[in-house]
Design an enzyme around this catalytic site. Structure first.
Site, PDB file in Angstrom:
ATOM      1  N   LYS A  78     104.595  90.011  88.513  1.00 22.93           N
ATOM      2  CA  LYS A  78     104.313  88.615  88.167  1.00 22.93           C
ATOM      3  C   LYS A  78     102.808  88.285  88.111  1.00 22.93           C
ATOM      4  O   LYS A  78     102.159  88.654  87.151  1.00 22.93           O
ATOM      5  CB  LYS A  78     105.073  87.684  89.112  1.00 22.93           C
ATOM      6  N   TYR A  82     116.328  89.780  96.287  1.00 20.58           N
ATOM      7  CA  TYR A  82     116.431  90.509  95.019  1.00 20.58           C
ATOM      8  C   TYR A  82     115.145  91.298  94.842  1.00 20.58           C
ATOM      9  O   TYR A  82     114.051  90.757  95.023  1.00 20.58           O
ATOM     10  CB  TYR A  82     116.596  89.500  93.876  1.00 20.58           C
ATOM     11  N   ASP A 120     108.245  93.092  99.626  1.00 21.43           N
ATOM     12  CA  ASP A 120     108.337  92.846  98.189  1.00 21.43           C
ATOM     13  C   ASP A 120     107.571  91.547  97.926  1.00 21.43           C
ATOM     14  O   ASP A 120     108.087  90.448  98.166  1.00 21.43           O
ATOM     15  CB  ASP A 120     109.814  92.729  97.790  1.00 21.43           C
TER      16      ASP A 120
HETATM   17  N1  HOZ Z   1     112.868  87.909  88.971  1.00 22.96           N
HETATM   18  C1  HOZ Z   1     112.917  86.592  88.421  1.00 22.96           C
HETATM   19  C2  HOZ Z   1     113.316  85.597  89.409  1.00 22.96           C
HETATM   20  N2  HOZ Z   1     114.488  85.880  90.084  1.00 22.96           N
HETATM   21  C3  HOZ Z   1     113.766  86.454  87.273  1.00 22.96           C
HETATM   22  C4  HOZ Z   1     113.334  87.236  86.154  1.00 22.96           C
HETATM   23  C5  HOZ Z   1     114.526  87.624  85.410  1.00 22.96           C
HETATM   24  O1  HOZ Z   1     115.435  88.186  86.039  1.00 22.96           O
HETATM   25  O2  HOZ Z   1     114.542  87.356  84.237  1.00 22.96           O
END
Ligand code: HOZ
Length: 429
Positions: A267, A144, A239
């Protein structure tokens, strides 16, 4: 568990917020039940609106590597806010932030700050396309890279959690430019490249996947990807939204000793403020506007409050490298002890862990790709999640997410988590 205030707020939220949440993975939709509404957090602990306390293994999905309300960060934000919260004009702090990032990630020549990991990945792909003059990208099933259209094909995180096969709103044309291969399958990548000769602009990958649970690259996989990208003039994008400044000060690139051409961050880089970044070699980055014509912009990019938060945290990490050793030891301890208690209870389990990223999969299979992750028993995961929550352990509400450890976690907290797992185990069979 007594959560009347969370229940009441969740019900109220349905009337003004889609699904009651501002990001789908928060909704507990796949595990069932009511998401906790959080009042405050300190160090390793979250406190909900009903006064319950939890040991936090989400840590805002990664940013809070030193725990919540880390005092130097809080103080720096408070002080900076008095000078205004945004200018939309350059500041010296942005240079200091870029210089700090460069000092921690040596193969980054230029870095552009943005406001989220999604923006960072979306911009990196546009840049790779602009630089190569090619349209297609390769991503990996279950990875993702945020919610930009190009990435919502066989995506992990909430897309996998809610089993969304095709995301409405992503045009067929955009989806056709995104090719996918199973994680850790170099032959599949080679095949795609052979089928689309000179059409691939970039390969984007989470060098350690965290959005289908934590999955490590197998031996030589990233090395082979690096080699193929160099041979085929394909831009290799790591990423590092999850792994950046988490697995080492230089992220997965440093830890796994592979240099990407472009790297994206989010993050930890923002210490909990909305921050992302992408950077890399000058040869490629020089194409970003206003130096080049690949347009990319943002009203709040380099925002002073966000910058001071990220700068303070990264600076602390840089000056205290022992933190990474401590996190590695805590992660390894947790993996070993969790495996021992679950295995003793005859629960089929595979635990993947590297540093402060860890996932428990309820399967006997080694978990090296999305199909393996999907073999984890969802019913068992859901029971585990609720049994842990009941005992004050806050885990991601999905088997397709990595847990994130903070260094605020003490061994007492880890032992409490292990004891809770031992108690939960009896309800899992
Ligand atoms: N990207 C984060 C972990 N997959 C999640 C953050 C979100 O989508 O709220």
């Amino acid at each position: 568990m007594n959560i009347p205030n969370s229940e009441q707020l969740f019900s109220r939220a349905q009337h003004s917020i889609p699904g009651g949440v501002n990001s789908p993975v928060r909704a507990f939709k796949s595990v069932g039940g009511t998401p906790l509404f959080i009042k405050k957090a300190k160090g390793a602990y979250l406190f909900d609106v009903d006064g319950n306390k939890y040991i936090d293994y989400i840590n805002s999905w990664g940013p809070m590597i030193l725990g919540h309300a880390f005092e130097p960060v809080v103080e720096a934000i408070q002080k900076k806010a008095a000078d205004s919260t945004s200018f939309g004009a350059p500041t010296e702090l942005e240079i200091e932030m870029a210089e700090l990032i460069k000092s921690m990630v040596p193969n980054v020549d230029l870095v552009r700050m943005v406001s989220s990991g999604t923006e960072a990945c979306m911009s990196a792909i546009r840049l790779a396309r602009g630089y190569t003059g090619r349209n297609k990208i390769i991503k990996f099933e279950g990875c993702y890279h945020g919610h930009a259209d190009s990435f919502l094909v066989k995506a992990g995180s909430g897309v996998a959690t809610f089993n969304i096969q095709t995301v409405p709103g992503v045009t067929a044309g955009v989806a056709a430019d995104t090719l996918t291969a199973p994680y850790n399958d170099i032959d599949a990548v080679q095949q795609l490249i052979n089928q689309h000769k000179n059409q691939i602009a970039a390969i984007i990958i989470e060098p350690v996947a965290g959005n289908m649970g934590c999955i490590l690259p197998q031996q030589n996989f990233l090395e082979d990807l690096r080699k193929i990208c160099t041979e085929e003039d394909i831009v290799l994008i790591f990423d590092e939204v999850m792994t950046g400044f988490r697995l080492a000060q230089g992220g997965a690139q440093e830890r796994l000793k592979i240099d990407a051409d472009l790297v994206t961050y989010g993050k930890v880089i923002g210490a909990g403020m909305p921050v992302g970044a992408f950077g890399g070699k000058f040869e490629i980055m020089q194409h970003i506007a206003p130096l080049g014509n690949v347009y990319q912009a943002g009203t709040l990019s380099g925002n002073p409050i966000a910058m001071i938060a990220g700068f303070t945290l990264l600076n602390h990490l840089k000056n205290n490298p022992g933190i990474y050793t401590e996190l590695d030891e805590k992660g390894a301890y947790l993996r070993k002890e969790l495996f021992t208690v679950l295995d003793k209870a005859n629960i089929p389990v595979t635990i993947n862990q590297i540093g402060s990223m860890i996932s428990v999969f309820f399967t006997h299979r080694a978990v090296n790709n999305f199909a393996d992750a999907s073999s984890s028993n969802i019913t068992t995961f859901n029971k585990f999640f609720h049994a842990m929550l009941e005992q004050g352990i806050y885990l991601p509400p999905s088997g397709y997410e990595s847990w994130f450890l903070s260094n605020a976690l003490s061994y007492d907290d880890l032992n409490e988590t292990i004891n809770a797992t031992a108690k939960a185990a009896s309800s899992l069979l």
